[in-house]
Design an enzyme around this catalytic site. Structure first.
Site, PDB file in Angstrom:
ATOM      1  N   LEU A 256      37.843  13.046  48.110  1.00 27.71           N
ATOM      2  CA  LEU A 256      36.462  12.582  47.947  1.00 27.71           C
ATOM      3  C   LEU A 256      36.524  11.414  46.984  1.00 27.71           C
ATOM      4  O   LEU A 256      37.284  11.452  46.014  1.00 27.71           O
ATOM      5  CB  LEU A 256      35.578  13.677  47.327  1.00 27.71           C
ATOM      6  CG  LEU A 256      35.211  14.900  48.180  1.00 27.71           C
ATOM      7  CD1 LEU A 256      34.306  15.823  47.383  1.00 27.71           C
ATOM      8  CD2 LEU A 256      34.527  14.502  49.485  1.00 27.71           C
ATOM      9  N   ASP A 257      35.739  10.383  47.237  1.00 30.02           N
ATOM     10  CA  ASP A 257      35.672   9.257  46.291  1.00 30.02           C
ATOM     11  C   ASP A 257      35.325   9.787  44.906  1.00 30.02           C
ATOM     12  O   ASP A 257      34.624  10.792  44.784  1.00 30.02           O
ATOM     13  CB  ASP A 257      34.572   8.264  46.698  1.00 30.02           C
ATOM     14  CG  ASP A 257      34.937   7.483  47.950  1.00 30.02           C
ATOM     15  OD1 ASP A 257      36.125   7.481  48.313  1.00 30.02           O
ATOM     16  OD2 ASP A 257      34.025   6.897  48.557  1.00 30.02           O
ATOM     17  N   LYS A 258      35.768   9.073  43.889  1.00 29.54           N
ATOM     18  CA  LYS A 258      35.495   9.471  42.507  1.00 29.54           C
ATOM     19  C   LYS A 258      34.014   9.773  42.278  1.00 29.54           C
ATOM     20  O   LYS A 258      33.656  10.751  41.629  1.00 29.54           O
ATOM     21  CB  LYS A 258      35.951   8.341  41.567  1.00 29.54           C
ATOM     22  CG  LYS A 258      35.664   8.619  40.107  1.00 29.54           C
ATOM     23  CD  LYS A 258      36.021   7.425  39.233  1.00 29.54           C
ATOM     24  CE  LYS A 258      35.596   7.678  37.801  1.00 29.54           C
ATOM     25  NZ  LYS A 258      35.776   6.508  36.951  1.00 29.54           N
TER      26      LYS A 258
END
Length: 298
Positions: A138-140
């Site tokens: 998942l993106d940051k």
């Protein structure tokens, strides 16, 4: 300012009563600590606001928000996971709810404050030979459900049969403007530029095919909350497709957003349903929609 903390050593919770910038608020809340000590607590990511980790000194706090401070770094090392909670764990997999602001895996700049590193420490408490493997990312700045494997074998089983094993991946996206169409889908071929910006190619079969389905849950003139289902899981897929739709994800400057009303990226992985790679059981995990995403109706 009174704190209603559970454990003197581990967490302090404060309810925000009036608008303030974060650093002055913390200095007042922790008046027994030096300015440098408070700044380092902030820089190390020990401060959470509602549902995201915040490190910016000048973050604008609003009444009604809750500020949580993880105090003792030593206590964290042993048992406290920062920026995430474990939803499920067995011999083969770990499923977490990740907060916005926490990296999934290490980067050049950040090696330790990641979901992967913390879970590695977590499983090594049981046995020094235990390890954790990344299955997907998942993106940051995206929050929500994320799964890790506990062995190379399980990681491979999941990755090699991802489309068959994963039955549902539902996200919610808070986007700018009112989406007029109650539901629809976006299909395009995604490419990545030399500056790591993902974009839709106008040419068929030029890049990776990506399909995103959406449905409007709530909307007003300024924002829409969409339920988004991925038919393909490409890098930054939802973010690019929302920009293509003309309604960029809130807080997503990289992909066309003009403002940030919630102080984070408006993207959350809500549901993950998959077949367990070893037991064959169907498992479903859900991370509730962050409160800041809810749209007031017209």
């Amino acid at each position: 300012m009174k704190s209603n903390h559970k454990d003197q050593n581990k967490t302090l919770k404060y309810n925000v009563k009036e608008p303030s910038e974060l650093l002055p608020f913390l200095l007042k809340a922790m008046s027994n600590r030096s300015r440098n000590s408070v700044k380092s607590i902030l820089t190390r990511g020990q401060v959470t606001i509602d549902d995201h980790i915040e490190t910016k000194h000048n973050y604008a706090l609003q009444p009604g928000q809750t500020v949580t401070i993880l105090k003792n770094k030593a206590a964290i090392k042993e048992s406290q996971l920062v920026g995430m909670t474990i939803l499920y764990e067995d011999e083969d997999i770990i499923v977490i709810n990740k907060e916005a602001g926490l990296l999934s895996i290490a980067t050049q700049k950040e090696k330790i404050r990641t979901a992967h590193h913390q879970l590695m420490d977590h499983v090594r408490l049981e046995g020094p030979e235990n390890r954790i493997f990344v299955v997907h990312r998942l993106d940051k700045d995206t929050s929500g459900v994320m799964m890790f494997a506990k062995s190379e074998k399980v990681k491979r089983m999941l990755q090699n049969a991802w489309k068959e094993k994963v039955k549902e991946r539902t996200y919610v996206a808070l986007v700018e403007g009112e989406v007029k169409k109650s539901k629809g889908y976006i299909s395009s071929w995604l490419k990545e530029s030399s500056t790591h910006l993902v974009y839709s190619s106008p040419t068929k079969n030029d890049g990776q095919h990506a399909i995103t389905h959406f449905k409007v849950i709530q909307s007003n003139n300024s924002f829409s909350l969409l339920e988004v289902q991925l038919e393909t899981g490409r890098k930054n897929q939802i973010r690019v497709h929302m920009q293509d739709l003309g309604h960029p994800v809130v807080g997503d400057k990289k992909y066309g957003s003009t403002g940030n009303a919630i102080g984070r990226l408006g993207l959350h992985a809500k549901v993950l349903v998959f077949t367990h790679p070893i037991t064959g059981k169907l498992l479903r995990f859900e991370a509730p929609v962050p409160k800041s995403f809810l749209v007031k109706s017209k």
